[in-house]
Enzyme design. Sequence first.
Site, short mmCIF file in Angstrom:
data_model
loop_
_atom_site.label_atom_id
_atom_site.label_comp_id
_atom_site.label_asym_id
_atom_site.label_seq_id
_atom_site.Cartn_x
_atom_site.Cartn_y
_atom_site.Cartn_z
N LYS A 296 -9.94 -7.57 6.99
CA LYS A 296 -9.02 -7.24 8.08
C LYS A 296 -9.64 -7.82 9.35
CE LYS A 296 -7.54 -2.76 6.23
NZ LYS A 296 -7.77 -1.30 6.37
N GLU B 198 -11.03 0.54 -3.99
CA GLU B 198 -11.39 0.18 -2.62
C GLU B 198 -12.05 1.37 -1.91
OE1 GLU B 198 -7.91 -1.22 -0.58
OE2 GLU B 198 -8.85 -1.24 1.39
N LYS C 24 -2.87 4.91 -2.63
CA LYS C 24 -3.88 5.67 -1.91
C LYS C 24 -4.28 6.85 -2.78
CE LYS C 24 -4.11 3.55 2.13
NZ LYS C 24 -5.37 3.00 2.66
N SER D 147 0.86 -1.18 0.00
CA SER D 147 0.00 0.00 0.00
C SER D 147 0.89 1.23 0.00
CB SER D 147 -0.88 -0.04 1.25
OG SER D 147 -1.67 1.11 1.35
N ASP E 206 -13.82 -2.09 2.20
CA ASP E 206 -12.96 -2.28 3.37
C ASP E 206 -13.79 -1.84 4.59
OD1 ASP E 206 -11.13 -1.90 5.45
OD2 ASP E 206 -9.64 -0.81 4.29
N GLY F 256 -4.29 -4.69 5.66
CA GLY F 256 -3.30 -4.49 6.71
C GLY F 256 -3.56 -3.19 7.45
N ASP G 127 -7.07 2.81 -3.33
CA ASP G 127 -7.84 2.83 -2.08
C ASP G 127 -8.13 4.27 -1.72
OD1 ASP G 127 -9.01 2.41 0.38
OD2 ASP G 127 -7.24 1.51 1.32
N LYS H 110 -0.80 -0.89 -4.55
CA LYS H 110 -2.06 -0.19 -4.23
C LYS H 110 -1.71 1.26 -3.95
CE LYS H 110 -4.66 -0.11 0.08
NZ LYS H 110 -5.36 -0.94 1.09
O1 OSB Z 1 -7.44 1.33 4.23
O2 OSB Z 1 -6.24 -0.39 3.93
C1 OSB Z 1 -6.44 0.68 4.50
C2 OSB Z 1 -3.52 1.43 6.82
C3 OSB Z 1 -4.19 1.94 7.92
C4 OSB Z 1 -5.55 2.07 7.88
C5 OSB Z 1 -6.25 1.68 6.74
C6 OSB Z 1 -5.59 1.16 5.64
C7 OSB Z 1 -4.19 1.06 5.68
C8 OSB Z 1 -3.38 0.61 4.56
C9 OSB Z 1 -2.02 0.03 4.87
O3 OSB Z 1 -3.70 0.73 3.41
C10 OSB Z 1 -2.03 -1.43 4.72
C11 OSB Z 1 -0.79 -2.07 5.33
O4 OSB Z 1 -0.72 -2.28 6.55
O5 OSB Z 1 0.10 -2.41 4.55
MG MG Z 2 -8.54 0.30 2.78
#
Ligand code: OSB
Ligand code: MG
Length: 369
Positions: A263, A214, A163, A135, A239, A291, A189, A161
């Site tokens: 998750k 996402e 953001k 991510s 998510d 994650g 995402d 991925k």
């Molecule tokens: O939306 O997936 C998410 C991290 C913190 C809170 C929400 C998200 C995330 C990530 C990081 O995208 C995922 C990771 O731990 O690699």
């Molecule tokens: Mg997410």
Amino acid sequence: MKIEMVELRRIAMPLRRPFRTSFGTQTRRDILLVRVVTDIGEGWGECVALADPVYSSEYVEGAQQVLREYLAPQVLAAPLASARRMADRVSAVIGHRMAKAALETALLDAELRAASMSLATYLGGVRDRVDCGVSVGIAPSVPELVDEVRGYVEEGYRRIKLKVEPGWDVEPLAAVRAEFGPDLLLQVDANTAYTTTDLRRLARFDEFDLLLIEQPFAEEDLESHRVLSRAIRTPVCLDESVVSAASAADAIRRGACSVVNIKAGRVGGYLEAARVHDVCTALGVPVWCGGMLETGLGRAANVALASLPGFTLPGDTSGSGRFYVEDITEPFVLEDGQLAVPQGPGLGVAPRTDFLDEVTTSREELTAG
Ligand code: OSB
Ligand code: MG
């Protein structure tokens, strides 16, 4: 299993680089760890709640309070037949799924260690390695993003991925697609950053051949996700909206998504996460493991979960080095874009005590009475 003590330990972990999402920038991770001491041995769990209630309503201080005042007293009060029975024991407490998940994980770890069984085997895992994605946060500029992505591609990550948020979407996507070509597995995402007034902009994502988009809209807003699903070719993935197996089934039946990010913390634990997997698989929906910037403890459990058969897309199961220079467990290191599923009993990993003590900021021990 008789639970003799519940330890709540907070650690502070500096992040290797700031992680920016549409809900804010994380520069360090303030993490709550749960350790249970029982008559059959000890176990560890990691609470994924962030420092602030910006991803979901939970946050680390609130999780610790709920564990101290409500959850730990319930499991300390009388023996539990198994970790599987914890959910019933604490069912009077509404929500607080991340707090419940951390305690349940510690109980599962203790129980499975005593039984010499790995979490992956217990959950029904079928793979001994899992495909890893990463991510990538919102970067200060497009060239810096492209450089960061190049680093991950060179490390072997099998899926990227990005953001996104309004104002950081089409341009970075176009740049990454142009730089790395059509074969790069790419997804985005939005962490709820869009509204239905953005439908035309979101439709432009189709030209980048994404695996999925996402959570573009608010947690409670399944209807907008349904409308988007019908308007674009890119699969819509949820998510934040999926907080249980029942809510996953509901979202799928309503046509709000065709992929689910699982998750364990968000749904109340690894047992419910396996049920989310089961219901999605039964409805023909692929899942992948999300994650929450976990340490090696949470990462170990995530990799175990990702070994279940329905996890057919690469997860946010990156190596320890993605977020941390030094991990509290033996580090997870990518091999050819994959992580090995821990085979030891329980989580299959444990904190290195010296380093754990170094990063500990507070510790409390809860006992019965
Ligand atoms: O939306 O997936 C998410 C991290 C913190 C809170 C929400 C998200 C995330 C990530 C990081 O995208 C995922 C990771 O731990 O690699
Ligand atoms: Mg997410």
